[in-house]
Design an enzyme around this catalytic site. Sequence first.
Site, short mmCIF file in Angstrom:
data_model
loop_
_atom_site.label_atom_id
_atom_site.label_comp_id
_atom_site.label_asym_id
_atom_site.label_seq_id
_atom_site.Cartn_x
_atom_site.Cartn_y
_atom_site.Cartn_z
N HIS A 8 0.82 -1.29 0.00
CA HIS A 8 -0.02 -0.17 -0.04
C HIS A 8 1.08 1.30 -0.21
O HIS A 8 2.14 1.38 0.63
CB HIS A 8 -0.84 0.00 1.35
CG HIS A 8 -1.85 -1.13 1.40
ND1 HIS A 8 -3.02 -1.29 0.44
CD2 HIS A 8 -2.07 -2.00 2.17
CE1 HIS A 8 -3.34 -2.41 0.78
NE2 HIS A 8 -3.05 -2.75 1.89
N ALA A 70 -4.94 1.38 2.24
CA ALA A 70 -6.49 0.76 2.38
C ALA A 70 -7.04 1.44 3.68
O ALA A 70 -8.40 1.55 3.47
CB ALA A 70 -6.07 -0.77 2.97
N GLU A 282 3.05 -6.51 2.95
CA GLU A 282 2.55 -5.40 3.46
C GLU A 282 3.19 -4.55 4.11
O GLU A 282 3.17 -3.89 5.19
CB GLU A 282 1.10 -5.68 4.23
CG GLU A 282 0.20 -4.42 4.42
CD GLU A 282 -1.12 -4.83 5.22
OE1 GLU A 282 -1.90 -3.75 5.20
OE2 GLU A 282 -1.22 -5.80 5.74
N ARG A 288 4.94 -2.30 11.83
CA ARG A 288 6.09 -1.66 11.51
C ARG A 288 7.38 -1.97 12.07
O ARG A 288 8.47 -1.62 11.93
CB ARG A 288 5.92 -0.32 11.03
CG ARG A 288 4.84 0.04 9.99
CD ARG A 288 5.08 1.46 9.96
NE ARG A 288 3.59 2.06 8.80
CZ ARG A 288 3.54 3.15 8.37
NH1 ARG A 288 4.64 3.90 8.69
NH2 ARG A 288 2.35 3.46 7.88
#
Length: 343
Positions: A8, A70, A282, A288
Amino acid sequence: MIIDCHGHYTTAPAAHPAWREAQLEAVAAGRRAPAYPRISDDEIRASVAGSQLRLMAERGIDLTIFSPRASAMGHHVGDEAVSGAWTRACNDLVARVVRLHPGRFAGVCQLPQSPGVPIGRSLAELRRCVTELGFVGLNLNPDPSGGHWTAPPLTDPGWFPLYEAMVELDVPAMVHVSAVTNPNFHATGSHYLNADTTAFMQLLQSDLFRRFPGLRLIIPHGGGAVPYHWGRFRGLADMLGRPPLEESVLGNVFFDTCVYHQPGINLLLEVVPVGNVLFGSEMVGAVRGVDPRTGHHYDDTRRYVDAVPLTPGDRAQVYEANARRVYPRLDAVLPSPEEVTSR
């Protein structure tokens, strides 16, 4: 090649989300939204250079299938016109990333979905993105209400115009919800995984793929609870008088490897047929941080897949062949498997 099916644009230039805020403020005040800002090519290059492209290089990922953020699709906010303007801006920005980095990204679009608006009104944007921008797929939000689930199941005939267009254009959809306004659910910790599991169960209960045998859907985040409860779903299919999962679902439904620990990846690849698993990370997404137990980022999913004892053929399926099969329009932006092998 290693193809990441789940990326993304979470690092878009600051002017982009700032315009979204200004758009929504203007709508709330009954004013016309301001013009979309000018974002230079250099700003776009900088937005992915130190993040996605750096991590792709460090982790040996050749191409990322790339879509708008998203969680920011925000289909529950504003009306159809508001969603349409925001969607077009998001898709155009992704298209610029793809154009500036040929062979490193392939575009996937969001749709201008709005609660209560027929999905057929989203098809013009889908066609624009595929036929004009060269996108290879789309993200489909099964819950445009933002966590209140007012939309009909994915198997309802109301979705059929979209499925007809997808089959015609030969593009798959990743079933991916957006932000959540229901306080009972954390966005990425429960809402996303609930949606993945819910979508699979809806498909299990239906004959959707008899009507649309060419339809292809990717359920992200490793399928939510599906692999962990594979026996439950097999048993439910039997109790409901449904065909085995291999016959009714797995010819058309695929899972990614966005599962952020080794036991989870081991289970996914042990339970789900290898032909139904696409590599995905992702990265720069929902999770993260660095895992203190391993010293590596949670979303460095290549490490997990590499550690699974797969045959070379099975590993090639997960990393490349399955993505090419599910996203056939990738062939327009990638070298052929024969060319890759000869390098």
